[in-house]
Design a protein around this motif. Structure first.
Motif, PDB file in Angstrom:
ATOM      1  N   ILE A 237      78.940  23.943  34.200  1.00 52.04           N
ATOM      2  CA  ILE A 237      80.061  24.799  33.776  1.00 52.04           C
ATOM      3  C   ILE A 237      80.221  24.715  32.248  1.00 52.04           C
ATOM      4  O   ILE A 237      80.402  25.722  31.566  1.00 52.04           O
ATOM      5  CB  ILE A 237      81.383  24.397  34.491  1.00 52.04           C
ATOM      6  N   CYS A 238      80.130  23.491  31.712  1.00 48.29           N
ATOM      7  CA  CYS A 238      80.251  23.312  30.255  1.00 48.29           C
ATOM      8  C   CYS A 238      79.139  24.073  29.527  1.00 48.29           C
ATOM      9  O   CYS A 238      79.379  24.689  28.489  1.00 48.29           O
ATOM     10  CB  CYS A 238      80.178  21.827  29.879  1.00 48.29           C
ATOM     11  N   ALA A 239      77.924  24.031  30.092  1.00 46.31           N
ATOM     12  CA  ALA A 239      76.798  24.728  29.453  1.00 46.31           C
ATOM     13  C   ALA A 239      77.065  26.241  29.457  1.00 46.31           C
ATOM     14  O   ALA A 239      76.788  26.937  28.472  1.00 46.31           O
ATOM     15  CB  ALA A 239      75.497  24.408  30.184  1.00 46.31           C
ATOM     16  N   ARG A 240      77.633  26.730  30.556  1.00 46.55           N
ATOM     17  CA  ARG A 240      77.933  28.176  30.652  1.00 46.55           C
ATOM     18  C   ARG A 240      79.016  28.552  29.637  1.00 46.55           C
ATOM     19  O   ARG A 240      78.913  29.557  28.937  1.00 46.55           O
ATOM     20  CB  ARG A 240      78.398  28.492  32.084  1.00 46.55           C
ATOM     21  N   LYS A 241      80.035  27.709  29.549  1.00 45.73           N
ATOM     22  CA  LYS A 241      81.111  27.966  28.563  1.00 45.73           C
ATOM     23  C   LYS A 241      80.529  27.984  27.154  1.00 45.73           C
ATOM     24  O   LYS A 241      80.837  28.860  26.345  1.00 45.73           O
ATOM     25  CB  LYS A 241      82.209  26.901  28.691  1.00 45.73           C
ATOM     26  N   ASN A 242      79.654  27.008  26.864  1.00 45.21           N
ATOM     27  CA  ASN A 242      79.117  26.934  25.504  1.00 45.21           C
ATOM     28  C   ASN A 242      78.235  28.123  25.180  1.00 45.21           C
ATOM     29  O   ASN A 242      78.247  28.618  24.055  1.00 45.21           O
ATOM     30  CB  ASN A 242      78.338  25.631  25.305  1.00 45.21           C
ATOM     31  N   SER A 243      77.512  28.604  26.180  1.00 45.55           N
ATOM     32  CA  SER A 243      76.660  29.752  25.903  1.00 45.55           C
ATOM     33  C   SER A 243      77.518  30.999  25.618  1.00 45.55           C
ATOM     34  O   SER A 243      77.216  31.775  24.707  1.00 45.55           O
ATOM     35  CB  SER A 243      75.699  29.871  27.083  1.00 45.55           C
ATOM     36  N   LEU A 244      78.616  31.167  26.362  1.00 48.79           N
ATOM     37  CA  LEU A 244      79.545  32.279  26.079  1.00 48.79           C
ATOM     38  C   LEU A 244      80.125  32.125  24.670  1.00 48.79           C
ATOM     39  O   LEU A 244      80.172  33.068  23.876  1.00 48.79           O
ATOM     40  CB  LEU A 244      80.710  32.270  27.089  1.00 48.79           C
ATOM     41  N   TYR A 245      80.577  30.888  24.364  1.00 44.00           N
ATOM     42  CA  TYR A 245      81.203  30.598  23.074  1.00 44.00           C
ATOM     43  C   TYR A 245      80.216  30.839  21.924  1.00 44.00           C
ATOM     44  O   TYR A 245      80.554  31.491  20.929  1.00 44.00           O
ATOM     45  CB  TYR A 245      81.708  29.147  23.101  1.00 44.00           C
ATOM     46  N   ARG A 246      78.970  30.329  22.059  1.00 40.14           N
ATOM     47  CA  ARG A 246      77.967  30.483  20.996  1.00 40.14           C
ATOM     48  C   ARG A 246      77.652  31.948  20.750  1.00 40.14           C
ATOM     49  O   ARG A 246      77.437  32.352  19.617  1.00 40.14           O
ATOM     50  CB  ARG A 246      76.654  29.768  21.358  1.00 40.14           C
ATOM     51  N   SER A 247      77.643  32.760  21.828  1.00 41.58           N
ATOM     52  CA  SER A 247      77.326  34.172  21.600  1.00 41.58           C
ATOM     53  C   SER A 247      78.461  34.836  20.809  1.00 41.58           C
ATOM     54  O   SER A 247      78.221  35.739  20.019  1.00 41.58           O
ATOM     55  CB  SER A 247      77.019  34.894  22.907  1.00 41.58           C
ATOM     56  N   MET A 248      79.696  34.339  20.972  1.00 39.04           N
ATOM     57  CA  MET A 248      80.806  34.888  20.170  1.00 39.04           C
ATOM     58  C   MET A 248      80.731  34.384  18.724  1.00 39.04           C
ATOM     59  O   MET A 248      81.022  35.120  17.783  1.00 39.04           O
ATOM     60  CB  MET A 248      82.146  34.488  20.786  1.00 39.04           C
ATOM     61  N   LEU A 249      80.315  33.126  18.547  1.00 37.08           N
ATOM     62  CA  LEU A 249      80.215  32.555  17.191  1.00 37.08           C
ATOM     63  C   LEU A 249      79.217  33.319  16.319  1.00 37.08           C
ATOM     64  O   LEU A 249      79.334  33.331  15.091  1.00 37.08           O
ATOM     65  CB  LEU A 249      79.775  31.083  17.250  1.00 37.08           C
ATOM     66  N   LYS A 250      78.244  33.945  16.981  1.00 36.53           N
ATOM     67  CA  LYS A 250      77.208  34.673  16.227  1.00 36.53           C
ATOM     68  C   LYS A 250      77.798  35.757  15.340  1.00 36.53           C
ATOM     69  O   LYS A 250      77.204  36.164  14.361  1.00 36.53           O
ATOM     70  CB  LYS A 250      76.199  35.299  17.192  1.00 36.53           C
ATOM     71  N   SER A 251      79.008  36.244  15.716  1.00 32.44           N
ATOM     72  CA  SER A 251      79.618  37.321  14.930  1.00 32.44           C
ATOM     73  C   SER A 251      80.303  36.791  13.672  1.00 32.44           C
ATOM     74  O   SER A 251      80.771  37.560  12.839  1.00 32.44           O
ATOM     75  CB  SER A 251      80.639  38.078  15.793  1.00 32.44           C
ATOM     76  N   MET A 252      80.384  35.468  13.514  1.00 33.83           N
ATOM     77  CA  MET A 252      81.087  34.918  12.337  1.00 33.83           C
ATOM     78  C   MET A 252      80.250  35.109  11.068  1.00 33.83           C
ATOM     79  O   MET A 252      79.024  35.039  11.105  1.00 33.83           O
ATOM     80  CB  MET A 252      81.394  33.428  12.530  1.00 33.83           C
ATOM     81  N   THR A 253      80.954  35.324   9.962  1.00 32.29           N
ATOM     82  CA  THR A 253      80.291  35.510   8.661  1.00 32.29           C
ATOM     83  C   THR A 253      81.114  34.777   7.596  1.00 32.29           C
ATOM     84  O   THR A 253      82.238  34.326   7.882  1.00 32.29           O
ATOM     85  CB  THR A 253      80.249  37.011   8.263  1.00 32.29           C
TER      86      THR A 253
END
Ligand code: B16
Ligand code: MG
Length: 216
Positions: free
Chosen positions: A75-91
């Motif tokens: 579950i933690c790995a799934r959460k982190n993958s969702l979170y990391r895909s959102m972090l990609k938009s940071m600049t």
């Protein structure tokens, strides 16, 4: 009382230098919804400064189902993958230009470090263009115990070759202010952490930091 001069400032990352709360919320919300557990922004606020697995344990407290260690890790790995895909938009635009300038100026007179529970700290710093600015990065990858244990801040001080009393910790979470106090660090509280009795200073904005440092 003997006057102390700080030699370094240790910054928490999420909630202090940048704001990823909404990403954490959206990722945990998707997980909680899939597990049929009620979750809202107020519950998300309680997860500030708390490690990923401990955050999941707090969310699962609202469930009658019991999960194995292996299931929790998945579950933690799934959460982190969702979170990391959102972090990609940071600049770099996700950091207030005045805060970036203040960090640059502070870096000329003090050692500056990161003390974050996040295992994504380096990735986030890279995305927001601050990776090269800090003299040390202590994060969720080099700790066994998360805040309010002081390990992450002690590691940062060790990396800088300094003692806790020579460093000021800047935090937005109660667990972080407690961690600083437990490790013998003075702390400057920002945001929600301003209500913490153990904070040494309270800031309305990060830009007040140079004035606080000049006070001593
Ligand atoms: P990750 P900080 C903390 O960062 C966050 O406040 C907290 O919400 C999060 O659960 C924790 O990092 C772990 O993050 O899943 O990226 O390893 O505030 O200590 O900089
Ligand atoms: Mg924080």
């Amino acid at each position: 009382m003997e006057a102390k001069i700080y030699k370094a400032v240790i910054f928490d990352l999420d909630g202090v230098i940048c704001h990823t709360d909404m990403f954490h919320y959206r990722a945990w919300k998707e997980i909680a919804d899939s597990l049929g557990i009620p979750f809202d922004e107020e519950k998300n606020n309680r997860l500030r400064g708390v490690s990923r697995m401990e955050s999941l344990e707090m969310i699962l407290a609202g469930s009658s189902v019991s999960y194995s260690r292996r299931e929790k890790e998945a579950i933690c790995a799934r959460k982190n993958s969702l979170y990391r895909s959102m972090l990609k938009s940071m600049t770099p635009a996700d950091v207030d230009p005045a805060v970036r300038r203040m960090l640059e100026e502070l870096g000329a007179d003090y050692r500056i470090a990161i003390g974050s529970s996040s295992r994504n700290a380096t990735f986030i710093l890279e995305k927001i263009g601050l990776l090269d600015m800090f003299d040390a990065i202590s994060d969720g990858n080099n700790i066994k115990r998360s805040k309010p244990d002081p390990e992450v801040f002690r590691n940062a001080a060790d990396m800088l070759g300094l003692s806790p009393y020579e460093c000021l910790v800047v935090e937005d979470a109660e667990s972080g202010i407690e961690a600083a106090g437990n490790g013998g660090f003075d702390s400057a509280a920002i945001g929600d952490a301003k209500g913490c009795a153990r904070a040494t200073y309270r800031l309305d904005s990060l830009l007040e930091l140079p004035a606080v440092l000049g006070r001593r």
